[in-house]
Design a protein around this motif. Structure first.
Motif, PDB file in Angstrom:
ATOM      1  N   ILE A   1      33.352  39.039  42.248  1.00 27.37           N
ATOM      2  CA  ILE A   1      34.463  39.643  42.407  1.00 27.37           C
ATOM      3  C   ILE A   1      34.303  40.704  41.157  1.00 27.37           C
ATOM      4  CG2 ILE A   1      36.832  39.328  41.827  1.00 27.37           C
ATOM      5  CD1 ILE A   1      36.714  36.714  43.457  1.00 27.37           C
ATOM      6  N   ASP A   2      33.969  40.038  39.852  1.00 34.95           N
ATOM      7  CA  ASP A   2      33.806  40.952  38.680  1.00 34.95           C
ATOM      8  C   ASP A   2      32.903  42.083  38.789  1.00 34.95           C
ATOM      9  OD1 ASP A   2      36.184  39.143  37.980  1.00 34.95           O
ATOM     10  OD2 ASP A   2      34.680  38.045  37.020  1.00 34.95           O
ATOM     11  N   MET A   3      31.777  41.532  39.451  1.00 40.10           N
ATOM     12  CA  MET A   3      30.852  42.839  39.562  1.00 40.10           C
ATOM     13  C   MET A   3      31.374  43.903  40.437  1.00 40.10           C
ATOM     14  SD  MET A   3      26.981  40.494  39.244  1.00 40.10           S
ATOM     15  CE  MET A   3      26.696  39.966  37.608  1.00 40.10           C
ATOM     16  N   VAL A   4      32.075  43.649  41.373  1.00 36.98           N
ATOM     17  CA  VAL A   4      32.396  44.683  42.100  1.00 36.98           C
ATOM     18  C   VAL A   4      33.358  45.824  41.636  1.00 36.98           C
ATOM     19  CG1 VAL A   4      33.891  45.578  44.229  1.00 36.98           C
ATOM     20  CG2 VAL A   4      32.557  43.302  44.431  1.00 36.98           C
ATOM     21  N   GLY A   5      33.965  45.499  40.686  1.00 37.56           N
ATOM     22  CA  GLY A   5      34.733  46.518  39.798  1.00 37.56           C
ATOM     23  C   GLY A   5      33.696  47.121  38.809  1.00 37.56           C
TER      24      GLY A   5
END
Lengths: 354, 263
Positions: A147-151
């Motif tokens: 999730i964090d890496m998508v941003g």
């Protein structure tokens, strides 16, 4: 915001929506199809673009077209689909447009199977298409991390006008975990000056990867290499567990890295000074930090769900300073804690630490 | 490249001028090639429709890969055959802009068959201009999907044997069967009448897009004097006689809404 129970594929897809994803083009392939299914509803709900393409070849070229307009755009796939996209990935790199691609790796080669694998490491980090380029490759080990890496992926893609890939695997895509999604961000409404939008009151913009004449194409390549060098300087990421006093270093990423946390706990319980080095960027590879650790530890055990692809990067960095052992499973098999421990113990004995 | 200048003497009104949608560069095309003619027709149409500043073109791979040097609009360069997919990506982002692909027969009827059929079938609101000269021009005259039976090329040195190399692809006839296509026509740009008809067809195809009616494609029978080993004049005649003989110049699909457009 609160945590909720999320399946990996749905989690990264929803994270993309909340990061202002403007368009998604994709083709169903296990083990990532839930992402496409989720976006087929959510993107339309938000008044954005979702389209199921006739192939991964068409999907990546739709992505390429949309990326030429400067919007946030992504696709997701798995190994066989990524292979079909390789042509488009190279054009995207040559045209310097920002694109995010998620690859939920499955067992190969060929049709292989649909179980988790890390066998696309070399493909993604070293040879994602013809010509000299590297995508920036992020490797999550949990649902929260993807999730964090998508941003982060969108930020980096736009900052460097480059291709960013997220290297997940079937287990990251399919498992459910408690995680927190980011707040909803609106779609960006500004158009980058290089993008195509109709040449109203300005000279036409042309986005292409064609540079006739060796001098011009070499100049592009020099620019790309300079950009990659800058990415290498600024964007290398890794996490460490208990490396401060480690004699034996486990090196693993993604799902294998996550399994190694259990190995580490068990090894420590048995009195082994084990640490874990988990790269979060596979390209650029966190060479500098691994090199420092090579001066500190007495041996390394590389764990991968492949025949040993990252292993070669570790060997390249360590340059024979300490013994390196490898534990790999292939074809969708997942390394087991007990089996890794056996190799860790035997390496510990060999280096006189047990 | 040579810069062509047009100066209008003081006090005189232009009755025929250089289209604003055409850059002032002379093209790299061979003498007798019709790419330059069709480029100009597109430019005239964009001028007449007043959409130059609202248009995004998608360039193919092939002889016309450098079309963006000549047509004065925003452009992207597609990989071989993928122009309709790229155009789809752009059009979905910008439904109000005019998006067109310009493709050769190898690009559109061999390597890009899947992309064009599915774009047409989705009724993608794009316009496609497909140039058919029955040969791969840029790579040096090899067999194209459209190469005629018995035709000698550098990869069918004894003539195309359809039993071995397959049969010529009649793209327009295929596209006309897709539900999303509203206007599919084949024209010939090898004589004055044909060129005027081609321009009208291109204009209709752009208007179909602008009015949101559906996918439109104009296939244009063309020439390749260099790889046909003919002089420009012979090539024009050969195109009319042989290409025109095999590929009928006709409109295969035109919905009532397209027919009603004022062209």
């Amino acid at each position: 915001m609160t945590e909720q129970l999320l399946k990996g594929n749905v989690a990264f897809a929803e994270a993309a929506v909340r990061n202002g994803l403007r368009a998604y083009f994709g083709y169903p392939i296990t083990p990532q199809s839930e992402a496409l299914e989720h976006l087929s509803g959510r993107m339309i709900e938000e008044g954005r673009v979702f389209l199921q393409a006739e192939s991964e070849i068409a999907a990546i070229n739709m992505v390429y077209g949309a990326a030429c307009t400067g919007v946030r755009v992504m696709t997701s796939t798995s190994g066989p689909g990524l292979a079909l996209m390789a042509e488009g990935l190279s054009y995207i790199a040559g045209s310097e447009v920002p694109v995010v691609v998620v690859n939920m790796m499955r067992g190969g080669p060929g049709l292989g199977n649909i179980q988790p694998s890390q066998a696309d490491y070399n493909f993604m980090t070293k040879s994602a298409g013809h010509g000299d380029f590297h995508p920036l490759v992020l490797a999550p080990a949990s649902i929260q991390e993807i999730i964090d890496m998508v941003g982060l992926a969108f930020e980096l893609a736009e900052k460097y006008r480059t291709l960013v890939m997220i290297a997940g695997d079937g287990s990251i895509g399919q498992m459910m975990e408690s995680a927190e999604l980011p707040p909803m961000q609106p779609v960006r409404d500004t158009v980058p000056e290089w993008a195509v939008s109709g040449a109203k009151g300005r000279e036409p913009n042309v986005v292409t990867s064609l540079y006739l004449g060796a001098e011009k194409l070499e100049a592009l390549n020099l620019r790309l290499q300079a950009k990659l060098a800058e990415i290498k300087r600024n964007e290398t990421r890794s996490v460490e567990v208990a490396t401060e006093d480690a004699d034996l270093l486990l090196v693993a990423y993604g799902t294998a890295g996550r399994i190694c946390v259990s190995v580490l706990r068990e090894a420590r319980r048995q009195g082994l000074n084990v640490g874990l080095f988990r790269p979060q960027t596979l390209w650029p590879y966190p060479e500098e930090r691994l090199s420092e650790l090579a001066d500190q530890v007495k041996g390394m055990l590389v764990v991968e769900m492949s025949a040993g692809q990252m292993l070669e990067d570790v060997q390249r960095v360590v340059q024979g300073r300490v013994p390196i052992r490898f534990h790999g499973r292939m074809g969708g098999a997942i390394p087991m804690v007990d089996e890794i421990l056996v190799d860790a113990e035997s390496l510990a004995k060999e280096i006189g630490q047990w | 490249m040579t810069l062509i200048k047009t100066e209008i003497p003081e006090g005189m009104e232009p009755i025929y001028s250089y289209p604003e949608s055409l850059t002032r560069l002379s093209t790299h095309y061979c003498p007798g090639c019709v790419h330059g003619i069709v480029h100009r027709l597109i430019a005239e149409v964009l001028d007449e429709l007043g959409v130059r500043e609202n248009t995004i073109g998608v360039a193919p791979v092939g002889c016309s890969v450098l079309i963006y040097n000549y047509i004065n609009t925003d452009f992207v360069g597609a990989s071989h055959g993928r122009a309709p997919a790229m155009a789809t990506g752009i059009k979905r982002i910008y439904p109000d802009k005019v998006v067109f692909t310009y493709q050769g027969d190898g690009d559109i009827a061999a390597i890009g068959t899947a992309e064009i059929i599915h774009a047409a079938n989705r009724g993608e609101l794009i316009t496609t201009v497909a140039i058919n000269n029955a040969i791969y021009g840029m790579t040096g005259g090899q067999m194209a999907p459209t190469t005629l039976p018995g035709m000698v090329t550098t990869s069918t040195p004894t003539g195309r044997d359809c039993a071995v190399a397959g049969y010529p692809v009649k793209l327009s006839e295929i596209l006309a069967q897709t539900a999303g296509a509203v206007y599919i026509t084949r024209e010939s740009a090898t004589d004055i009448v044909g060129i005027r008809k081609t321009k009208k067809a291109i204009k209709r195809a752009f208007l179909a897009q602008i009015h949101g009616l559906g996918f439109a494609c104009v296939e244009v029978l063309a020439t390749c004097p260099t790889n046909w080993n003919l002089d420009p004049w012979e090539a024009m005649q050969w195109s009319r006689e042989h290409l025109g003989g095999f590929y009928p110049v006709e409109t295969f699909k035109m919905t009532d809404e397209v027919k009603a457009l004022k062209v």
